[in-house]
Design a protein around this motif. Structure first.
Motif, PDB file in Angstrom:
ATOM      1  N   ASN A   1       2.229   4.694  -0.577  1.00  0.00           N
ATOM      2  CA  ASN A   1       1.613   5.954  -1.001  1.00  0.00           C
ATOM      3  C   ASN A   1       0.129   5.829  -1.324  1.00  0.00           C
ATOM      4  O   ASN A   1      -0.394   6.577  -2.142  1.00  0.00           O
ATOM      5  N   SER A   2      -0.553   4.858  -0.685  1.00  0.00           N
ATOM      6  CA  SER A   2      -1.992   4.783  -0.944  1.00  0.00           C
ATOM      7  C   SER A   2      -2.658   5.937  -0.213  1.00  0.00           C
ATOM      8  O   SER A   2      -2.318   6.275   0.906  1.00  0.00           O
ATOM      9  N   ARG A   3      -3.556   6.547  -0.899  1.00  0.00           N
ATOM     10  CA  ARG A   3      -4.132   7.775  -0.353  1.00  0.00           C
ATOM     11  C   ARG A   3      -5.420   7.526   0.393  1.00  0.00           C
ATOM     12  O   ARG A   3      -6.041   6.484   0.285  1.00  0.00           O
ATOM     13  N   GLN A   4      -5.796   8.537   1.165  1.00  0.00           N
ATOM     14  CA  GLN A   4      -7.058   8.501   1.861  1.00  0.00           C
ATOM     15  C   GLN A   4      -8.168   8.389   0.830  1.00  0.00           C
ATOM     16  O   GLN A   4      -8.038   8.831  -0.293  1.00  0.00           O
ATOM     17  N   ARG A   5      -9.224   7.820   1.283  1.00  0.00           N
ATOM     18  CA  ARG A   5     -10.395   7.837   0.420  1.00  0.00           C
ATOM     19  C   ARG A   5     -10.793   9.271   0.147  1.00  0.00           C
ATOM     20  O   ARG A   5     -10.677  10.149   0.990  1.00  0.00           O
ATOM     21  N   GLN A   6     -11.262   9.483  -1.037  1.00  0.00           N
ATOM     22  CA  GLN A   6     -11.711  10.830  -1.381  1.00  0.00           C
ATOM     23  C   GLN A   6     -12.856  11.219  -0.468  1.00  0.00           C
ATOM     24  O   GLN A   6     -13.771  10.449  -0.254  1.00  0.00           O
ATOM     25  N   LYS A   7     -12.762  12.403   0.061  1.00  0.00           N
ATOM     26  CA  LYS A   7     -13.886  12.893   0.839  1.00  0.00           C
ATOM     27  C   LYS A   7     -14.585  13.983   0.044  1.00  0.00           C
ATOM     28  O   LYS A   7     -13.964  14.975  -0.341  1.00  0.00           O
TER      29      LYS A   7
ATOM     30  N   SER B   1       1.557   6.406   4.311  1.00  0.00           N
ATOM     31  CA  SER B   1       2.288   5.265   3.766  1.00  0.00           C
ATOM     32  C   SER B   1       3.337   5.624   2.720  1.00  0.00           C
ATOM     33  O   SER B   1       3.848   4.754   2.037  1.00  0.00           O
ATOM     34  N   PHE B   2       3.669   6.911   2.581  1.00  0.00           N
ATOM     35  CA  PHE B   2       4.775   7.212   1.690  1.00  0.00           C
ATOM     36  C   PHE B   2       6.080   6.839   2.387  1.00  0.00           C
ATOM     37  O   PHE B   2       6.283   7.102   3.559  1.00  0.00           O
TER      38      PHE B   2
ATOM     39  N   THR C   1     -10.088   6.829   7.588  1.00  0.00           N
ATOM     40  CA  THR C   1      -9.755   7.993   6.775  1.00  0.00           C
ATOM     41  C   THR C   1      -8.285   8.027   6.384  1.00  0.00           C
ATOM     42  O   THR C   1      -7.929   8.494   5.310  1.00  0.00           O
TER      43      THR C   1
ATOM     44  N   ASN D   1       0.822  -1.219   0.000  1.00  0.00           N
ATOM     45  CA  ASN D   1       0.000   0.000   0.000  1.00  0.00           C
ATOM     46  C   ASN D   1       0.850   1.261   0.000  1.00  0.00           C
ATOM     47  O   ASN D   1       0.483   2.278   0.566  1.00  0.00           O
TER      48      ASN D   1
ATOM     49  N   THR E   1      -0.069  11.364   3.233  1.00  0.00           N
ATOM     50  CA  THR E   1      -0.511   9.992   3.470  1.00  0.00           C
ATOM     51  C   THR E   1       0.378   9.449   4.565  1.00  0.00           C
ATOM     52  O   THR E   1       1.454   9.982   4.835  1.00  0.00           O
TER      53      THR E   1
END
Lengths: 367, 367, 367, 367
Positions: free
Chosen positions: A358-364, B283-284, D354, A356, B281
């Protein structure tokens, strides 16, 4: 002129990352976990496919499968076409006659590939690894497509990437005849790089391993931190006060090195990753060294406790005060078969998918 | 066979880190900060020493020193022995005739060495850098010993290490004739690696630099974070939501890369260090790529704001949505002269001395 | 109205950080490491000073000093003035009659103060700690000034800061009579917060400690990482895959929490610091919880190996699958005596001095 | 006795995190982004629901909606039942008569809640925030259930958590009449905590804000790092060489503090989080301070460039050399309405959901 030289090296290195090999496959080595029922069934399936694929080839499976009912070696050998072509390997054969095998097929996960590295301590045949779950860092082929993958590999050849391995040697402190210095008064720095450095009487090699991921020194069962001396070539680099130290290959950068806070390192880089495990200072930062350096990490003579070394997570070995481990690039790299169809750069995919990264937060919405 | 190849490369790389050069010094290039009074005096001292050292050599100083009273060029030229042998360089000469110079002497700090890299955008003569304060990462010679250092360099030759530089090119998005797509609907990923990727009409190169430390993209005066697309060769690696991104050479690992949380990297490693600046993030993690990869970092077309690029901390350039920077290993490395007397491995010394790497707490008695 | 309430709490908390106490000192408890020769001599010096300071006071030293020649208890007691006034403590006295002592004088380092916390598991008398080396986080008085420090403390009183301690209880999984579920099929989450949560038959308390620094769960001698379940009040927070987990008080933030990557936390904060030790994910980040939460950390029933718990670095205890530790704010804080003369905020001083927090590179001239 | 005091405080703090309020709702304040079409429609829906819910209540919407066709205020007011009950607020009303409103309904995302904090700079009515996308850190109610949520809130009351806000004041350096010291020779440390510290002539307050997330000082458009002085109460804590500094509330711990590497902090903790942004040292580590401390962060007089301050990401303000910002706990906390049905501890849920906190790799079979 100098520029051209540097450029030439870079071109060569680039090629080394993707070497095309034609295969004349006569002897296939099959590696799997012999105690997992599903794997045994799939191994049997692959073996039968191999034996029927070309009438002169031999398939080697681990000798523990000989009597394994689920594998039913007798059933296979009962077929006249297959007689004499299903063979059995053991550790000794891997060590003594690695040239026997034209290719290794690994079935399982990344751990199975590490096991291949452990078995083949010197020359390693090209390793083509099938993932039975999701693809990993080292298992780059989907098991379900094995007939297509193998047909193509046997006819068109394979592309291999040569993965750096380390040669790691445990060096034991020797009692010194005729010397009166008590053990705790001896000085590891002096013995390794001081005027006496050439004196073979201070230490003797015990055992060596070629490893694919990492050498880890840690405090083992001790409740207190370790003190570890780090040497590079003929220099004393630093003393680390920490839970331990992790010396990783680029392949190992996604294993323990990651947990210890090291960077993620592309497997083609010719580097050594040195990361402290819970350093007791604010100012430790992981360092990246060229693989041309010879590292030595050891326990000072005045340490209160031993440290424990492990090699690719195996072979846990106590290092008493005065002992050390020498780590350098191995002459025997690990040839990992790369997918033909996959895009050239799948390492980023693998760290994103598996870690995962650099997996980003879910878009809000409406932020 | 494969093993031998890998081994050969390693040996070559090792040599590349320490190349012995004999010097036939005819023309010496002297670099300093022309507005610092102390430096001007010391520059004059070195020039006079050089002119008296060998009667046929020429010394080049920056043309801004021509009229500088503290330097007193006329006073030097008044000596009949020195006539015609003190010469003046300007930017144009560095760009057009770098071969003129047999060696560069830098007087100052690491910043002066960076300036040498900026002046010599293609071929760079060997750079021998004197520190006027404490030794730095690039200034490896003590000013006070310059007569001894230079005498020895001129007679015995020098050892240089070829430092990797990047070639970085700003690519501007072009208005596309005959295309109706509004700018914000264009897709950078599609344009760079999609089916249209070869279409030269999407972007045009603007300017290139050879840089020694890093290319940094950041949010500049914007209060909000940047969105940055990262491509490696023909792949889209990731989208970074962050204050920016730092792409550093090994030499630059101790500069901004350090502040952004990157690892410390030995200058001989052929790698590219990619580190996000305050990634939004959890996880970077910094990644280390081979210097054989061509990186492209750009601003997506639908970004709300521009990003700003800088090159070795200079040349701050606005990147509008759709623009990107291409970064790859330069054909023109930077030859840094290494000390002859110092032990082979002084990088660890320099990070310990300059950054307090792994410096420990003061010993507490009776704990 | 609400605002005023919040404001009132803040004012109260502020006071709690610096409480003035008048002392009627009758019985002084002296703590030191009884096997260190230097310390024994200094202890003797302090005891004689105390006995001569006021004729009715008693001084208590550890009973191991009774026969210690360097301490020479007989020599002291031979003085008629001192007869009956030098007394000896043992562990039992500390546990059963802590009210006996009006003040604890600790001589040594931060470790000696931790030992005071271990001895006084419930009520703790105010602890005034002398550093024999450099000042530490808990040893805030210079030994050399002890006569002045003590005279002033006895006449003017002391200022104490109440340091948060945790109460930690080992909870053992019980074999369940009449239940057929094999141990490995039991579910810790279900047993702790599921419908059966109230069932006292699943676990039984074994032992409790009041601790000042931290509770650490780690993998001990296991070569593989631990799996640890974390609960807060009646919620399952997360499962941590790591070498371990560190749950620290603010006082402990500069101990193991620091090595594990946690933030530095002012000792007055009423918080619990939860930090993973080498988490095997990229996205673990330390969390800071209110000290009003009851934490439980345990080993899942299906874990392959045990974990090991330690309490202030002591009492190393194996936790088998199904066991857990409950951690909550203790009713018995640790009253640490603060310097009268020192400026109100010495914590920043202590992290700068002891840990080199934010210490900068040496200035480099001419950069 | 001391123990009981500490225990009492803890109990009080615990209550402060969850305060039950009965509401007599007469005037409802509705906050939304007036330029988002979807939000305008949903706002209209809520307003009509509110007006029909109880005949004497008033609903206040932003005055920019008065002429907004999509909102159609005239259409609502045309209903005789609603006449005079739909009212319009503007910034001035929020500032001058915050007591008018019994509750704030926020529709949107976390940004809308921050906007509520910006509007209500002193007393803040309880804020009940509906998420239109996924739930956030501050938007804890699902829009789709608004009728049920509001009916219950109005009849049973609400639970609020008092979120710490900071009061931040920009202090401008004043030209000092009768003083000849050139600006660059003045000393911020001396002026703030030296013997002249009480002299009001050195600085004058310019403007204050109550903020919910963070105060950030950064280098703005400058290409070089900032130098920032940090003071706590009457002490000089440290000088930070960095891209900037982030001073966050617990609520802000998941915003910029996260990007800068700070810990995740439960919103009930009474603490101040101080984190450097890309510190140019290896040894900076975030620190956690009690909210009883008054922090001051400023630009030294001899700084080469200005820094820029922002307050909850707004109000970007240049700080010239000599200027500083004072930050302390505000007397006006932010009452955030908590869900009744949700489990008591939803913060861990929110950071997992989040931020993907501690999210693990996908399971790999057969490893």
């Amino acid at each position: 002129q100098l520029s051209d030289m540097a450029f030439g090296i870079r071109e060569l290195s680039k090629k080394l990352g993707h070497i095309r090999l034609k295969l004349k496959v006569k002897n296939v080595f099959i590696l799997t976990k012999a105690h997992d029922e599903t794997l045994i069934h799939k191994t049997r399936e692959v073996v039968k496919w191999l034996l029927s694929y070309h009438e002169n080839d031999h398939s080697y499976v681990e000798d523990t499968l000989k009597e394994e009912p689920d594998f039913d070696a007798q059933g296979i050998l009962a077929d006249p076409e297959y007689q004499g072509r299903l063979r059995f390997w053991n550790d000794e054969l891997c060590q003594k006659r690695p040239h026997t095998f034209d290719i290794i097929l690994a079935l399982g996960g990344d751990g199975t590939v590490l096991y291949a590295s452990a078995l083949f301590q010197r020359i390693v045949p090209p390793v083509l690894a099938f993932a039975l779950g999701s693809l990993g860092f080292l298992t780059k082929f989907d098991y379900d497509s094995y007939p297509k993958t193998l047909t193509r590999a046997f006819s068109e050849g394979v592309t291999v990437s040569l993965r750096l391995r380390f040669e790691a040697t445990v060096m034991r402190s020797r009692k010194r005849a005729g010397h009166d210095t008590p053990q705790a008064r001896r000085d590891l720095v002096e013995e390794l790089i001081g005027v006496e450095a050439e004196d073979a009487h201070t230490h003797a090699p015990e055992k060596s391993w070629n490893i694919l991921n990492d050498v880890v020194l840690d405090r083992g069962p001790n409740p207190t931190m370790s003190s570890i001396e780090v040497f590079g070539d003929e220099e004393h680099f630093t003393t680390v006060q920490a839970d331990g130290i992790c010396v990783a290959t680029p392949t190992g950068s996604t294993a323990y090195n990651l947990a210890a806070g090291g960077s993620l390192c592309h497997p083609d880089n010719p580097v050594i990753l040195v990361t402290a495990i819970c350093a007791h200072t604010l100012s430790f930062r992981p360092i990246i060294l060229p693989d041309t350096i010879v590292l030595r990490i050891g326990v000072p003579y005045d340490a209160r406790t031993s440290s424990w070394a492990s090699f690719d997570g195996r072979e846990r070995t106590e290092l008493k005060p005065g002992d050390y481990v020498t780590i350098s690039a191995s002459r025997y790299p690990f040839p990992s078969v790369l997918p033909l169809d996959r895009r050239s750069e799948d390492w980023i995919d693998s760290i994103s998918r598996t870690l995962n990264w650099n997996s980003r937060q879910r878009q809000k919405a409406f932020t």
